[in-house]
Scaffold this motif. Sequence first.
Motif, PDB file in Angstrom:
ATOM      1  N   ILE A 112       0.848  -1.203   0.000  1.00  0.00           N
ATOM      2  CA  ILE A 112       0.000   0.000   0.000  1.00  0.00           C
ATOM      3  C   ILE A 112       0.880   1.248   0.000  1.00  0.00           C
ATOM      4  O   ILE A 112       0.675   2.177  -0.790  1.00  0.00           O
ATOM      5  N   ASP A 113       1.890   1.261   0.882  1.00  0.00           N
ATOM      6  CA  ASP A 113       2.783   2.426   0.990  1.00  0.00           C
ATOM      7  C   ASP A 113       3.549   2.683  -0.305  1.00  0.00           C
ATOM      8  O   ASP A 113       3.861   3.830  -0.633  1.00  0.00           O
ATOM      9  N   GLN A 114       3.860   1.616  -1.046  1.00  0.00           N
ATOM     10  CA  GLN A 114       4.597   1.734  -2.307  1.00  0.00           C
ATOM     11  C   GLN A 114       3.699   2.147  -3.469  1.00  0.00           C
ATOM     12  O   GLN A 114       4.180   2.344  -4.584  1.00  0.00           O
ATOM     13  N   GLY A 115       2.390   2.232  -3.223  1.00  0.00           N
ATOM     14  CA  GLY A 115       1.457   2.622  -4.277  1.00  0.00           C
ATOM     15  C   GLY A 115       1.186   1.513  -5.280  1.00  0.00           C
ATOM     16  O   GLY A 115       0.895   1.782  -6.441  1.00  0.00           O
ATOM     17  N   CYS A 116       1.269   0.265  -4.830  1.00  0.00           N
ATOM     18  CA  CYS A 116       1.080  -0.871  -5.745  1.00  0.00           C
ATOM     19  C   CYS A 116      -0.362  -1.057  -6.186  1.00  0.00           C
ATOM     20  O   CYS A 116      -0.616  -1.758  -7.164  1.00  0.00           O
ATOM     21  N   GLY A 165      -3.993   0.730  -7.362  1.00  0.00           N
ATOM     22  CA  GLY A 165      -4.569   1.962  -7.861  1.00  0.00           C
ATOM     23  C   GLY A 165      -5.703   2.444  -6.970  1.00  0.00           C
ATOM     24  O   GLY A 165      -6.289   1.663  -6.214  1.00  0.00           O
ATOM     25  N   PRO A 166      -6.027   3.736  -7.053  1.00  0.00           N
ATOM     26  CA  PRO A 166      -7.093   4.277  -6.200  1.00  0.00           C
ATOM     27  C   PRO A 166      -8.458   3.647  -6.478  1.00  0.00           C
ATOM     28  O   PRO A 166      -9.325   3.652  -5.625  1.00  0.00           O
ATOM     29  N   GLU A 167      -8.638   3.079  -7.662  1.00  0.00           N
ATOM     30  CA  GLU A 167      -9.918   2.457  -8.004  1.00  0.00           C
ATOM     31  C   GLU A 167     -10.026   1.018  -7.497  1.00  0.00           C
ATOM     32  O   GLU A 167     -11.102   0.433  -7.513  1.00  0.00           O
ATOM     33  N   GLU A 168      -8.905   0.434  -7.059  1.00  0.00           N
ATOM     34  CA  GLU A 168      -8.919  -0.947  -6.589  1.00  0.00           C
ATOM     35  C   GLU A 168      -9.406  -1.012  -5.147  1.00  0.00           C
ATOM     36  O   GLU A 168      -9.003  -0.225  -4.313  1.00  0.00           O
TER      37      GLU A 168
END
Length: 195
Positions: A23-27, A29-32
């Motif tokens: 999550i912290d690494q941005g793995c 997407g905001p839609e997931e």
Amino acid sequence: MPPIFAEPLTLRPLQVRDYQCLIDQGCFGPEEHIELLNGQLIQMAAKGTRHAAAVSRLARLLGRQLGETVLIRLQDPIALNDQSQPEPDLAIVRPHPLDYADHHPTPAEIHWLIEVADSTLAYDTQTKARAYAQAGLADYWVLDLPGDRLWVFRNPNSAGYGLVMQLDRTQVIAPIAFPDCVWPLADLLPIASDS
């Protein structure tokens, strides 16, 4: 050539710390919409209009009756164990001075959980119920929208819940933590529509 026998693969379950790192690494997407349950990443079903309305209705009704005695968290993570950080539709938890800014609620801080099932009844009543029971959560409800009923799970043990009830809109329910708060199921279930 002799047959080749592959050795069985060993899957490595994710830990909450691994999940948080992703999550912290941005793995994602905001839609997931993903949750961690039993070491596996679960892609959550999209939430339709009936589902969203039912969650809002429950939050309003519970908040009106329970007031400041609880904190109602909507679709936010809870910390079951090192391999599970699910996001129940409603978690009715003990108030916390920081509103859980320093940690997600743990089983000892959770009064009861409610899931709203529109297309996820099997997952909510089987997989999630087993995980919640193994964590020792004493009271778990599933609002079954297509079935127009409430599933109530109580008496947790390592195999699941010892008591499972299916209640219809003619019956009443009270949470274990607040036995004096009795609700007619007709108030909790969505209003039936003819369309």
